[in-house]
Design a protein around this motif. Sequence first.
Motif, PDB file in Angstrom:
ATOM      1  N   THR A 153       0.806  -1.217   0.000  1.00 24.61           N
ATOM      2  CA  THR A 153       0.000   0.000   0.000  1.00 24.61           C
ATOM      3  C   THR A 153       0.846   1.277   0.000  1.00 24.61           C
ATOM      4  OG1 THR A 153      -0.159  -0.107   2.424  1.00 24.61           O
ATOM      5  CG2 THR A 153      -1.941  -1.111   1.143  1.00 24.61           C
ATOM      6  N   LYS A 154       2.155   1.154   0.011  1.00 28.58           N
ATOM      7  CA  LYS A 154       3.032   2.324   0.012  1.00 28.58           C
ATOM      8  C   LYS A 154       3.107   2.998  -1.358  1.00 28.58           C
ATOM      9  CE  LYS A 154       4.470   2.015   4.325  1.00 28.58           C
ATOM     10  NZ  LYS A 154       4.214   3.073   5.331  1.00 28.58           N
ATOM     11  N   ILE A 155       2.706   2.292  -2.425  1.00 29.87           N
ATOM     12  CA  ILE A 155       2.746   2.856  -3.765  1.00 29.87           C
ATOM     13  C   ILE A 155       1.402   2.655  -4.456  1.00 29.87           C
ATOM     14  CG2 ILE A 155       5.233   2.477  -3.987  1.00 29.87           C
ATOM     15  CD1 ILE A 155       4.585   0.111  -5.846  1.00 29.87           C
ATOM     16  N   GLU A 156       1.220   3.302  -5.600  1.00 30.30           N
ATOM     17  CA  GLU A 156       0.006   3.128  -6.391  1.00 30.30           C
ATOM     18  C   GLU A 156       0.146   1.923  -7.312  1.00 30.30           C
ATOM     19  OE1 GLU A 156      -1.832   6.410  -8.351  1.00 30.30           O
ATOM     20  OE2 GLU A 156      -0.936   7.880  -6.998  1.00 30.30           O
ATOM     21  N   TRP A 157      -0.997   1.274  -7.579  1.00 31.01           N
ATOM     22  CA  TRP A 157      -1.003   0.110  -8.458  1.00 31.01           C
ATOM     23  C   TRP A 157      -2.004   0.319  -9.578  1.00 31.01           C
ATOM     24  CZ3 TRP A 157       2.291  -4.037  -7.668  1.00 31.01           C
ATOM     25  CH2 TRP A 157       3.008  -4.009  -6.450  1.00 31.01           C
ATOM     26  N   ARG A 158      -1.624  -0.128 -10.782  1.00 30.09           N
ATOM     27  CA  ARG A 158      -2.499  -0.009 -11.945  1.00 30.09           C
ATOM     28  C   ARG A 158      -2.554  -1.339 -12.691  1.00 30.09           C
ATOM     29  NH1 ARG A 158      -3.713   5.547 -13.035  1.00 30.09           N
ATOM     30  NH2 ARG A 158      -3.188   6.604 -11.082  1.00 30.09           N
ATOM     31  N   ASN A 159      -3.679  -1.535 -13.405  1.00 31.15           N
ATOM     32  CA  ASN A 159      -3.805  -2.717 -14.256  1.00 31.15           C
ATOM     33  C   ASN A 159      -3.579  -2.337 -15.714  1.00 31.15           C
ATOM     34  OD1 ASN A 159      -6.150  -1.440 -15.050  1.00 31.15           O
ATOM     35  ND2 ASN A 159      -7.527  -2.979 -14.211  1.00 31.15           N
ATOM     36  N   GLU A 160      -3.877  -3.278 -16.631  1.00 33.90           N
ATOM     37  CA  GLU A 160      -3.604  -3.031 -18.044  1.00 33.90           C
ATOM     38  C   GLU A 160      -4.437  -1.907 -18.628  1.00 33.90           C
ATOM     39  OE1 GLU A 160      -6.642  -6.375 -17.773  1.00 33.90           O
ATOM     40  OE2 GLU A 160      -4.771  -5.802 -16.778  1.00 33.90           O
ATOM     41  N   ASN A 161      -5.546  -1.529 -17.963  1.00 34.19           N
ATOM     42  CA  ASN A 161      -6.371  -0.404 -18.397  1.00 34.19           C
ATOM     43  C   ASN A 161      -6.002   0.889 -17.682  1.00 34.19           C
ATOM     44  OD1 ASN A 161      -7.908  -1.880 -20.240  1.00 34.19           O
ATOM     45  ND2 ASN A 161      -9.339  -2.542 -18.653  1.00 34.19           N
ATOM     46  N   PHE A 162      -4.932   0.861 -16.905  1.00 35.40           N
ATOM     47  CA  PHE A 162      -4.462   1.990 -16.103  1.00 35.40           C
ATOM     48  C   PHE A 162      -5.473   2.372 -15.031  1.00 35.40           C
ATOM     49  CE2 PHE A 162      -2.118   6.182 -15.707  1.00 35.40           C
ATOM     50  CZ  PHE A 162      -0.921   5.578 -15.353  1.00 35.40           C
ATOM     51  N   GLU A 163      -6.303   1.404 -14.629  1.00 37.89           N
ATOM     52  CA  GLU A 163      -7.236   1.613 -13.527  1.00 37.89           C
ATOM     53  C   GLU A 163      -6.500   1.430 -12.208  1.00 37.89           C
ATOM     54  OE1 GLU A 163     -11.279  -0.165 -15.621  1.00 37.89           O
ATOM     55  OE2 GLU A 163      -9.702  -1.536 -14.935  1.00 37.89           O
ATOM     56  N   ARG A 164      -6.883   2.198 -11.211  1.00 33.39           N
ATOM     57  CA  ARG A 164      -6.266   2.090  -9.896  1.00 33.39           C
ATOM     58  C   ARG A 164      -6.705   0.788  -9.231  1.00 33.39           C
ATOM     59  NH1 ARG A 164      -8.072   6.879  -6.601  1.00 33.39           N
ATOM     60  NH2 ARG A 164      -6.403   6.223  -5.186  1.00 33.39           N
ATOM     61  N   MET A 165      -5.729   0.065  -8.687  1.00 28.16           N
ATOM     62  CA  MET A 165      -5.988  -1.262  -8.147  1.00 28.16           C
ATOM     63  C   MET A 165      -5.686  -1.335  -6.657  1.00 28.16           C
ATOM     64  SD  MET A 165      -6.993  -3.147 -10.730  1.00 28.16           S
ATOM     65  CE  MET A 165      -6.635  -4.866 -10.331  1.00 28.16           C
ATOM     66  N   ASN A 166      -6.427  -2.222  -5.974  1.00 31.60           N
ATOM     67  CA  ASN A 166      -6.149  -2.530  -4.574  1.00 31.60           C
ATOM     68  C   ASN A 166      -5.141  -3.681  -4.553  1.00 31.60           C
ATOM     69  OD1 ASN A 166      -6.228  -3.737  -1.949  1.00 31.60           O
ATOM     70  ND2 ASN A 166      -8.222  -2.791  -1.586  1.00 31.60           N
ATOM     71  N   PRO A 167      -3.913  -3.452  -4.059  1.00 34.54           N
ATOM     72  CA  PRO A 167      -2.896  -4.498  -4.111  1.00 34.54           C
ATOM     73  C   PRO A 167      -3.163  -5.672  -3.178  1.00 34.54           C
ATOM     74  CG  PRO A 167      -2.102  -2.641  -2.833  1.00 34.54           C
ATOM     75  CD  PRO A 167      -3.412  -2.216  -3.428  1.00 34.54           C
ATOM     76  N   ASN A 168      -4.062  -5.481  -2.224  1.00 37.03           N
ATOM     77  CA  ASN A 168      -4.372  -6.571  -1.298  1.00 37.03           C
ATOM     78  C   ASN A 168      -5.426  -7.521  -1.861  1.00 37.03           C
ATOM     79  OD1 ASN A 168      -2.570  -5.618   0.709  1.00 37.03           O
ATOM     80  ND2 ASN A 168      -4.094  -4.123   1.393  1.00 37.03           N
ATOM     81  N   THR A 169      -6.434  -6.954  -2.523  1.00 41.89           N
ATOM     82  CA  THR A 169      -7.495  -7.781  -3.086  1.00 41.89           C
ATOM     83  C   THR A 169      -7.256  -8.107  -4.555  1.00 41.89           C
ATOM     84  OG1 THR A 169      -8.825  -5.868  -3.764  1.00 41.89           O
ATOM     85  CG2 THR A 169      -9.149  -6.710  -1.523  1.00 41.89           C
ATOM     86  N   LEU A 170      -6.324  -7.356  -5.208  1.00 41.50           N
ATOM     87  CA  LEU A 170      -6.026  -7.487  -6.640  1.00 41.50           C
ATOM     88  C   LEU A 170      -7.252  -7.157  -7.492  1.00 41.50           C
ATOM     89  CD1 LEU A 170      -3.821 -10.720  -6.671  1.00 41.50           C
ATOM     90  CD2 LEU A 170      -3.120  -8.319  -6.426  1.00 41.50           C
ATOM     91  N   LYS A 171      -8.121  -6.311  -6.942  1.00 41.44           N
ATOM     92  CA  LYS A 171      -9.291  -5.837  -7.668  1.00 41.44           C
ATOM     93  C   LYS A 171      -9.242  -4.326  -7.781  1.00 41.44           C
ATOM     94  CE  LYS A 171     -12.245  -9.664  -6.128  1.00 41.44           C
ATOM     95  NZ  LYS A 171     -13.505 -10.044  -5.419  1.00 41.44           N
ATOM     96  N   ILE A 172     -10.109  -3.777  -8.635  1.00 40.79           N
ATOM     97  CA  ILE A 172     -10.132  -2.330  -8.819  1.00 40.79           C
ATOM     98  C   ILE A 172     -10.426  -1.652  -7.493  1.00 40.79           C
ATOM     99  CG2 ILE A 172     -11.332  -0.426  -9.960  1.00 40.79           C
ATOM    100  CD1 ILE A 172     -11.739  -2.219 -12.340  1.00 40.79           C
ATOM    101  N   LEU A 173      -9.675  -0.609  -7.199  1.00 42.50           N
ATOM    102  CA  LEU A 173      -9.814   0.111  -5.930  1.00 42.50           C
ATOM    103  C   LEU A 173     -11.230   0.673  -5.795  1.00 42.50           C
ATOM    104  CD1 LEU A 173      -7.771   0.821  -3.621  1.00 42.50           C
ATOM    105  CD2 LEU A 173      -7.535   3.054  -4.706  1.00 42.50           C
TER     106      LEU A 173
END
Length: 267
Positions: free
Chosen positions: A239-259
Amino acid sequence: MTLIISWIGVDDKKDGKEISSIYIASDSRYTWGSSEKFDNGIKVFGSIKFPEIFGFCGDVLFPSIVLGQLIPQIDNGILIDELNNCKCKNEKVFKFISSSFEMYPKKILGNSFTILHGTRFGKKFRLFKISYTAINGLQNQEIELPRISTKVFTGGSGSQEFNKNWLKWNEERHNDYGTSRAVYHCLDQTLKNIKDKRTGGLPQIVGLYRVKNTRLFGIIERGTKYVYGKESSEDIYSTKIEWRNENFERMNPNTLKILEGAQRQPS
């Protein structure tokens, strides 16, 4: 070589359109000759204390060495100052790189390299290109930034394929036209289908917003987290950094789902 790109995000303000973000992204592949490769090579860099981001393409050794020297001196406040404007900061960066280049053994230098320097002073963003070729030597120039969310630079051996693909995303009828995510979509799809053997691996991204300093982005692909192209199987503090998927959507790194609350983007 590599594929390096830079793009900007622009939004509407009372006084008109203004740049709100700038990104530098790359693939993650280092190559030696035509047979050896390593897909965890770092090609984008940023300061955690100042709004300065960098990326390179071309010769690997000199840019990676000089940026490895440069970033700690920026972070420790001994190279630039908070009162320095963008032009002043870039001049200091170029002087630092130039002095290192003068001492570098030219016989082991590749044919060319480019180092991008993205910077911000107040709310104003600027982008500079420090490049070397055997014919022109070491040069420093500013890249003009438009007032539309779009690609502003491509370089490296993979850029020809990216630029060809970009024609589709840059059509007005495309769902992503005029958005910063369009550039990332194009990068993601280009790397998935790249023919250039010197370019590959997962994307890596650093960026600047109007506030704070370098943003490092993790990538989530097929339910797996990656940082600088390397799978993050370790027990990291995600959670210290931002995460994105292939659509550049913001992601929750713990659930691996869209934030939760993040805007879904068309694919």
